[in-house]
Design a protein around this motif. Structure first.
Motif, PDB file in Angstrom:
ATOM      1  N   GLY A 191       1.173  -0.830  -0.375  1.00  0.00           N
ATOM      2  CA  GLY A 191      -0.231   0.200  -0.314  1.00  0.00           C
ATOM      3  C   GLY A 191       0.501   0.916   0.199  1.00  0.00           C
ATOM      4  O   GLY A 191       0.383   2.469  -0.233  1.00  0.00           O
ATOM      5  N   LEU A 196      -5.135  -0.098  -0.651  1.00  0.00           N
ATOM      6  CA  LEU A 196      -5.306  -1.322  -1.144  1.00  0.00           C
ATOM      7  C   LEU A 196      -6.753  -1.534  -1.088  1.00  0.00           C
ATOM      8  O   LEU A 196      -6.777  -2.413  -1.934  1.00  0.00           O
ATOM      9  CB  LEU A 196      -4.941  -2.327  -0.066  1.00  0.00           C
ATOM     10  CG  LEU A 196      -2.824  -2.677   0.320  1.00  0.00           C
ATOM     11  CD1 LEU A 196      -3.095  -3.807   1.127  1.00  0.00           C
ATOM     12  CD2 LEU A 196      -2.871  -2.791  -0.947  1.00  0.00           C
ATOM     13  N   ALA A 197      -7.430  -0.228  -0.072  1.00  0.00           N
ATOM     14  CA  ALA A 197      -9.466  -0.305  -1.219  1.00  0.00           C
ATOM     15  C   ALA A 197      -9.774  -0.002  -2.745  1.00  0.00           C
ATOM     16  O   ALA A 197     -10.263  -0.002  -2.735  1.00  0.00           O
ATOM     17  CB  ALA A 197      -9.972   1.410  -0.448  1.00  0.00           C
ATOM     18  N   GLY A 204      -7.807  -6.818  -4.499  1.00  0.00           N
ATOM     19  CA  GLY A 204      -7.431  -6.949  -3.183  1.00  0.00           C
ATOM     20  C   GLY A 204      -7.569  -7.445  -1.974  1.00  0.00           C
ATOM     21  O   GLY A 204      -7.072  -7.193  -1.158  1.00  0.00           O
ATOM     22  N   GLU A 205      -8.471  -8.583  -2.061  1.00  0.00           N
ATOM     23  CA  GLU A 205      -9.506  -9.608  -0.999  1.00  0.00           C
ATOM     24  C   GLU A 205      -7.263 -10.352  -1.028  1.00  0.00           C
ATOM     25  O   GLU A 205      -7.117 -10.468   0.282  1.00  0.00           O
ATOM     26  CB  GLU A 205      -9.543 -10.781  -1.317  1.00  0.00           C
ATOM     27  CG  GLU A 205     -11.071 -10.176  -1.476  1.00  0.00           C
ATOM     28  CD  GLU A 205     -12.287 -11.030  -1.587  1.00  0.00           C
ATOM     29  OE1 GLU A 205     -11.690 -11.832  -1.957  1.00  0.00           O
ATOM     30  OE2 GLU A 205     -13.764 -10.491  -2.293  1.00  0.00           O
ATOM     31  N   ARG A 208      -4.822  -7.431   1.029  1.00  0.00           N
ATOM     32  CA  ARG A 208      -4.976  -7.322   2.415  1.00  0.00           C
ATOM     33  C   ARG A 208      -4.726  -8.669   2.942  1.00  0.00           C
ATOM     34  O   ARG A 208      -4.265  -8.372   4.604  1.00  0.00           O
ATOM     35  CB  ARG A 208      -6.932  -7.503   2.499  1.00  0.00           C
ATOM     36  CG  ARG A 208      -6.715  -5.491   1.765  1.00  0.00           C
ATOM     37  CD  ARG A 208      -8.572  -5.294   2.152  1.00  0.00           C
ATOM     38  NE  ARG A 208      -9.504  -6.365   1.284  1.00  0.00           N
ATOM     39  CZ  ARG A 208      -9.435  -5.795   0.116  1.00  0.00           C
ATOM     40  NH1 ARG A 208      -9.166  -4.461  -0.030  1.00  0.00           N
ATOM     41  NH2 ARG A 208     -10.445  -6.018  -0.567  1.00  0.00           N
ATOM     42  N   SER A 213       0.728  -6.030   3.753  1.00  0.00           N
ATOM     43  CA  SER A 213      -0.388  -4.958   4.517  1.00  0.00           C
ATOM     44  C   SER A 213      -0.202  -4.500   5.884  1.00  0.00           C
ATOM     45  O   SER A 213      -0.605  -3.109   6.112  1.00  0.00           O
ATOM     46  CB  SER A 213      -1.853  -5.771   4.082  1.00  0.00           C
ATOM     47  OG  SER A 213      -2.140  -6.139   4.808  1.00  0.00           O
ATOM     48  N   GLN A 217      -0.066   0.135   4.683  1.00  0.00           N
ATOM     49  CA  GLN A 217      -1.521  -0.163   5.152  1.00  0.00           C
ATOM     50  C   GLN A 217      -2.513   0.159   6.131  1.00  0.00           C
ATOM     51  O   GLN A 217      -2.967   1.084   6.459  1.00  0.00           O
ATOM     52  CB  GLN A 217      -1.608  -0.941   4.194  1.00  0.00           C
ATOM     53  CG  GLN A 217      -3.538  -0.996   3.784  1.00  0.00           C
ATOM     54  CD  GLN A 217      -4.594   0.500   2.934  1.00  0.00           C
ATOM     55  OE1 GLN A 217      -4.518   0.421   2.087  1.00  0.00           O
ATOM     56  NE2 GLN A 217      -5.457   1.104   4.680  1.00  0.00           N
ATOM     57  N   LEU A 218      -2.120  -1.263   6.989  1.00  0.00           N
ATOM     58  CA  LEU A 218      -2.518  -0.963   8.407  1.00  0.00           C
ATOM     59  C   LEU A 218      -2.487   0.407   9.535  1.00  0.00           C
ATOM     60  O   LEU A 218      -3.483   0.436   9.908  1.00  0.00           O
ATOM     61  CB  LEU A 218      -2.145  -2.229   9.273  1.00  0.00           C
ATOM     62  CG  LEU A 218      -2.835  -3.904   8.171  1.00  0.00           C
ATOM     63  CD1 LEU A 218      -2.813  -5.040   9.359  1.00  0.00           C
ATOM     64  CD2 LEU A 218      -4.023  -3.438   7.646  1.00  0.00           C
ATOM     65  N   ASP A 221      -3.566   3.108   8.622  1.00  0.00           N
ATOM     66  CA  ASP A 221      -5.339   3.285   8.982  1.00  0.00           C
ATOM     67  C   ASP A 221      -5.891   2.908  10.251  1.00  0.00           C
ATOM     68  O   ASP A 221      -6.885   4.077  10.593  1.00  0.00           O
ATOM     69  CB  ASP A 221      -5.635   1.617   8.361  1.00  0.00           C
ATOM     70  CG  ASP A 221      -6.977   1.011   6.947  1.00  0.00           C
ATOM     71  OD1 ASP A 221      -6.365   1.993   6.369  1.00  0.00           O
ATOM     72  OD2 ASP A 221      -6.039   0.344   7.037  1.00  0.00           O
TER      73      ASP A 221
END
Length: 266
Positions: A191, A196-197, A204-205, A208, A213, A217-218, A221
């Motif tokens: 990401g 990644l959304a 995408g799945e 994640r 990720s 990304q995390l 978030d």
């Protein structure tokens, strides 16, 4: 623990001696952050609410990714450069004779490196980005603490991945090819460039659930407060599970590598 603490402190001091490189790196992160943030603004102007982010969140995401890029070593590097140099010189055999754990030694070194990079090439670009762009950053100290915990767990995941890559040098004698491939995969699935959304469907799945990720990304978030309550605990559990699995895999591969070195007599 005293030995590993000393190794971490030594790594922090070592990276702090490269002042010119640090300044150049911080400037580079800041410039690219500005370019990517401006690109994001243009994209979100054309597609408002893309991926569930508003324009401010999207721009903030870019600056978070720039702050974490070197901290969690998305591009690789850190201890990997030292290990590769020791493969070439043959000093890797000396490392295996040290009265400390091989994996623990390099993990401590990487933690010291990451702490320095977070302060310099992480905080500085973020501060500049906050001055130039309208970012959405939390004011609650608790959210920042939750973010730092996510960064720490992401770093463990990153180390686990890079340690496995470095161990291929016991068989390949030069892990540069594997490192290059891992860099491309890490940049794409962490990401770093896009949330990644924005990845469609099965891609995408897949992105994640992969460990990458956990690197960018995390933590992003968490700082954007997109994960709170039970969702935040699930995020930590995901990062911790990958960290444990990768570190355990590293120990298993290390055991095979040491046996190979003994058999070859080198």
């Amino acid at each position: 623990m005293g030995v590993y603490s000393a190794v971490a402190r030594g790594a922090f001091r070592r990276y702090s001696t490269y002042r010119a490189a640090t300044v150049a790196g911080a400037v580079t992160n800041t410039v690219f952050g500005g370019i990517l943030a401006s690109t994001m603004l243009a994209l979100w102007h054309a597609r408002p609410g893309l991926g569930g982010y508003d324009a401010r969140q999207a721009v903030t995401y870019i600056w978070i990714s720039q702050a974490l890029l070197v901290t969690v070593a998305v591009w690789g590097g850190g201890f990997q450069d030292d290990v590769q140099a020791r493969f070439r010189s043959g000093d890797i055999a000396i490392d295996l004779y040290r009265p400390v754990d091989f994996q623990g030694w390099w993990l401590a070194s990487d933690l010291g490196r990451a702490a320095f990079q977070l302060v310099t090439r992480g905080a500085v670009p973020m501060a500049v980005g906050a001055l130039v762009f309208d970012l959405t950053l939390p004011r609650q100290p608790l959210v920042w603490a939750e973010f730092l915990l996510a960064v720490a767990l992401g770093l463990l995941v990153s180390f686990g991945l890079r340690f496995l890559v470095s161990l291929t040098g016991f068989w390949l004698h030069d892990a540069e090819g594997v490192r290059a491939a891992m860099t491309v995969v890490s940049m794409f699935f962490s990401g770093t460039l896009l949330p990644l959304a924005l990845f469609p469907g099965l891609l995408g799945e897949l992105a994640r659930v992969l460990p990458f990720s956990a690197l960018v990304q995390l933590p992003a978030d968490v700082l954007l407060q997109r994960r709170t309550g039970q969702s935040l605990l699930n995020l930590y559990a995901f990062q911790l599970a990958w960290a444990v699995a990768l570190l355990a895999a590293g120990r298993a591969v290390q055991a095979l590598a040491v046996r190979k070195v003994v058999v070859q007599g080198g």
